[in-house]
Scaffold this motif. Structure first.
Motif, PDB file in Angstrom:
ATOM      1  N   THR A   1       0.757  -1.190   0.000  1.00 40.44           N
ATOM      2  CA  THR A   1      -0.039   0.099   0.260  1.00 40.44           C
ATOM      3  C   THR A   1       0.845   1.285  -0.076  1.00 40.44           C
ATOM      4  O   THR A   1       1.784   1.455   0.866  1.00 40.44           O
ATOM      5  CB  THR A   1      -0.955  -0.047   1.223  1.00 40.44           C
ATOM      6  OG1 THR A   1      -1.784  -1.185   1.204  1.00 40.44           O
ATOM      7  CG2 THR A   1      -1.697   1.262   1.319  1.00 40.44           C
ATOM      8  N   VAL A   2       0.628   2.224  -0.939  1.00 38.12           N
ATOM      9  CA  VAL A   2       1.359   3.459  -0.956  1.00 38.12           C
ATOM     10  C   VAL A   2       0.453   4.566  -0.572  1.00 38.12           C
ATOM     11  O   VAL A   2      -0.715   4.641  -1.294  1.00 38.12           O
ATOM     12  CB  VAL A   2       1.940   3.542  -2.342  1.00 38.12           C
ATOM     13  CG1 VAL A   2       2.504   5.154  -2.420  1.00 38.12           C
ATOM     14  CG2 VAL A   2       2.958   2.494  -2.646  1.00 38.12           C
ATOM     15  N   PHE A   3       0.685   5.453   0.151  1.00 37.16           N
ATOM     16  CA  PHE A   3      -0.208   6.387   0.792  1.00 37.16           C
ATOM     17  C   PHE A   3       0.742   7.758   1.446  1.00 37.16           C
ATOM     18  O   PHE A   3       1.841   7.479   1.816  1.00 37.16           O
ATOM     19  CB  PHE A   3      -1.383   5.945   1.878  1.00 37.16           C
ATOM     20  CG  PHE A   3      -0.320   5.503   3.146  1.00 37.16           C
ATOM     21  CD1 PHE A   3      -0.492   6.421   4.130  1.00 37.16           C
ATOM     22  CD2 PHE A   3      -0.113   4.188   2.971  1.00 37.16           C
ATOM     23  CE1 PHE A   3       0.128   6.009   5.311  1.00 37.16           C
ATOM     24  CE2 PHE A   3       0.517   3.590   4.297  1.00 37.16           C
ATOM     25  CZ  PHE A   3       0.554   4.607   5.470  1.00 37.16           C
ATOM     26  N   PRO A   4       0.156   8.809   1.093  1.00 39.07           N
ATOM     27  CA  PRO A   4      -0.934   9.355   0.431  1.00 39.07           C
ATOM     28  C   PRO A   4      -0.473   9.444  -1.199  1.00 39.07           C
ATOM     29  O   PRO A   4       0.606   9.408  -1.509  1.00 39.07           O
ATOM     30  CB  PRO A   4      -1.232  10.672   0.777  1.00 39.07           C
ATOM     31  CG  PRO A   4       0.221  11.182   1.180  1.00 39.07           C
ATOM     32  CD  PRO A   4       0.615  10.061   2.062  1.00 39.07           C
ATOM     33  N   ASN A   5      -1.373   9.003  -2.136  1.00 41.41           N
ATOM     34  CA  ASN A   5      -1.096   8.769  -3.456  1.00 41.41           C
ATOM     35  C   ASN A   5      -2.352   9.367  -4.339  1.00 41.41           C
ATOM     36  O   ASN A   5      -3.247   8.629  -4.331  1.00 41.41           O
ATOM     37  CB  ASN A   5      -0.527   7.448  -3.741  1.00 41.41           C
ATOM     38  CG  ASN A   5      -0.023   7.345  -5.230  1.00 41.41           C
ATOM     39  OD1 ASN A   5       0.403   8.265  -5.513  1.00 41.41           O
ATOM     40  ND2 ASN A   5      -0.128   6.044  -5.628  1.00 41.41           N
ATOM     41  N   PRO A   6      -2.175  10.513  -4.910  1.00 38.08           N
ATOM     42  CA  PRO A   6      -1.135  11.227  -5.178  1.00 38.08           C
ATOM     43  C   PRO A   6      -0.641  12.081  -3.716  1.00 38.08           C
ATOM     44  O   PRO A   6      -1.433  12.125  -2.948  1.00 38.08           O
ATOM     45  CB  PRO A   6      -1.510  12.478  -5.940  1.00 38.08           C
ATOM     46  CG  PRO A   6      -2.933  11.900  -6.555  1.00 38.08           C
ATOM     47  CD  PRO A   6      -3.404  10.955  -5.596  1.00 38.08           C
TER      48      PRO A   6
END
Length: 523
Positions: free
Chosen positions: A435-440
């Motif tokens: 999981t990548v956050f925040p994205n954008p």
């Protein structure tokens, strides 16, 4: 080898560093880049463009084959069939030529029934089937058997046509046409549903329309577009857009430019069209939203050359492929007067940023001291570059500035830009375990592993690349959570690769599964 607990079900990506290194050569600036004089290549010989580094292959030799040139049908027409196993070319006498899409070898010339047809389209899924219009008949031809079948006769009209520049919808379901009387006077605009074998909407135009440049259905079939090629405000002028049922939506006095209908990066349907502005003495490539008539300027270029647009790269939405060629005011190739994008093929982003990907010089010239005006020049020497669905290959015509007054001087060339285009084209995002956050993000991003790793057995390697394929961040960690600061990176799209490095039987380290995520930086 110890079991990889983190990436048990992750597919390995074939996007390796040797491929990434190619991207560094992509030219994205707007400076003047004159071409390099070079001998015309032989048929089947590939060369690397000296300035832009794409691979270019000459496909045909029209003179030795005793044909009147070989070139793309038009920038707005798709040259490749559905699986890219075949290429469709045209000749100056109207012949339809078929070539192998992999080896580029000549296969056949279609029978006389297709000679000179204006509207011809590959079937969207059957690689051997072609649609074409003759008179008032909508037909198919099987490329293998040459069997012709008439699907529908539009008996209310003597002829039907898009006027040579329209397209079918991407799924092959709809086509927008004009029906004419026996004197080629426009009678009706209409939309034909191929799957239903029925006209689903009709608009009578005989009292209002005497001529136009082209009509077409939009890529998704939602809009019917008419270009009258004038700058007059009001109905039956400029560019008009209707919905599929031919209810009028909007009109703009856009003018005489070349154009194509395509898809923006968000999937919306757009018109890309160039327009000369006398006040600034520049030509503008503009985007018009078909749904709302919104207008966005994409790029301004010199009026010393003309240009064509191709939006055939439907699997790469948000990009238009542009080919430029010197106009009548410039009859010689003088590098001291060269201007940016002259006699060039490049991809242009539709997002309004002016982002370009410059791909090749085409070495073709329609106008010269021997051919100084449209009356004695060879129209087919305009490159008419058209892209494949993925936007990785571009077909164009070129006379190589040789024997410019003859049709036989024009041959087909193929630019393979797959090794140049951005990582975005080849990057497959996987969602397993990361999981990548925040994205954008405005710059700082968190990467969270949803499955714990075995510390001491496996390390986590993280790499982030920009769209040029340059690694801007690299870190090896034993933690399931990583905080990354990208505040110094400019706005844009980036690509995160996360892999585990586990111990091998020999005591070394081996790279196991790779997970890929896209990161968008927007400050």
């Amino acid at each position: 080898m110890k079991k990889n607990l983190l990436f048990l079900a992750v597919l390995t990506l074939n996007f390796k560093l040797q491929t990434l290194n190619c991207f560094a050569q992509l030219i994205t600036n707007h400076i003047t880049i004159p071409y390099t004089n070079m001998a015309q290549p032989q048929v089947g010989v590939s060369y690397s463009d000296p300035k832009f580094h794409s691979s270019v292959t000459r496909i045909t030799n029209a003179f030795s084959s005793n044909i009147e040139g070989a070139f793309p049908d038009y920038s707005k027409r798709q040259a490749w069939n559905s699986d890219e196993s075949l290429l469709l070319l045209r000749s100056g006498n109207g012949d339809v030529l078929i070539y192998n899409g992999a080896t580029y070898q000549y296969i056949k010339t279609f029978p006389g029934a297709l000679q000179g047809v204006q509207d011809i389209f590959w079937h969207p899924t059957n690689p051997h089937l072609i649609y074409f219009i003759s008179g008032s008949n909508f037909n198919t031809i099987d490329e293998q058997t040459l069997q012709i079948n008439t699907l529908h006769t539009f008996s209310n009209y003597a002829n039907v046509s898009t006027n040579a520049e329209g397209n079918m919808s991407n799924n092959g379901k709809y086509i927008g046409l004009c029906g004419y009387d026996s004197n080629w006077n426009p009678v009706d605009f209409f939309v034909y549903d191929v799957s239903l074998n029925s006209i689903i909407s009709t608009l009578s135009v005989s009292a209002n329309v005497t001529g136009f440049d082209w009509v077409s259905i939009s890529p998704l079939g939602n809009y019917f577009v008419v270009d009258y090629a004038d700058e007059t405000l009001g109905r039956w002028h400029g560019v008009e857009v209707y919905d599929q049922q031919l209810n009028f939506l909007w009109q703009k006095p856009i003018g005489y430019g070349h154009s194509d209908l395509g898809l923006d990066s968000n999937g919306t349907e757009v018109l890309i069209m160039d327009k000369y502005n006398a006040d600034s003495n520049l030509t503008y490539i503009n985007k018009y939203g078909l749904a709302d008539s919104s207008e966005t300027s994409l790029l301004s270029v010199s009026p010393d050359f003309d240009l064509h647009e191709s939006c055939r790269s439907m699997n790469r939405p948000g990009w238009v492929y542009v080919s430029t060629f010197d106009y009548v005011g410039k009859l010689t190739a003088d590098s001291t007067t060269w201007v940016p994008f002259e006699n060039e093929i490049f991809a242009l982003s539709m997002n309004g940023s002016g982002s370009v990907q410059r791909l090749a010089h085409h070495h073709s010239r329609r106008y010269s001291p021997l051919t100084p005006n449209p009356g004695n020049s060879i129209y087919f020497a305009e490159p008419h570059a058209t892209a494949n669905k993925n936007g990785t290959k571009i077909l164009f015509g070129s006379n190589w500035e040789l024997n410019m007054q003859t049709d036989t001087s024009v041959d087909a060339y193929l630019c393979d830009a797959s090794a140049l285009l951005t990582a975005e084209n080849f990057f497959t995002e996987t969602n397993n375990a990361i999981t990548v956050f925040p994205n954008p993000t405005s710059g700082k991003v968190n990467v969270q592993m949803s499955i714990p790793i075995t510390i001491g057995i496996e390390d986590v390697q993280m790499k982030i690349y920009n769209v040029m394929g340059e690694c801007i961040y690299q870190h090896i960690s034993t933690s399931a959570h990583q905080h990354i600061d990208l505040s110094e990176a400019p706005n844009g799209i980036y690509f995160l690769q996360v892999s585990t490095i586990g111990g091998s039987a020999s005591g070394g380290k081996t790279e196991n599964g790779i997970v890929n995520k896209k990161i968008i930086i927007s400050k």
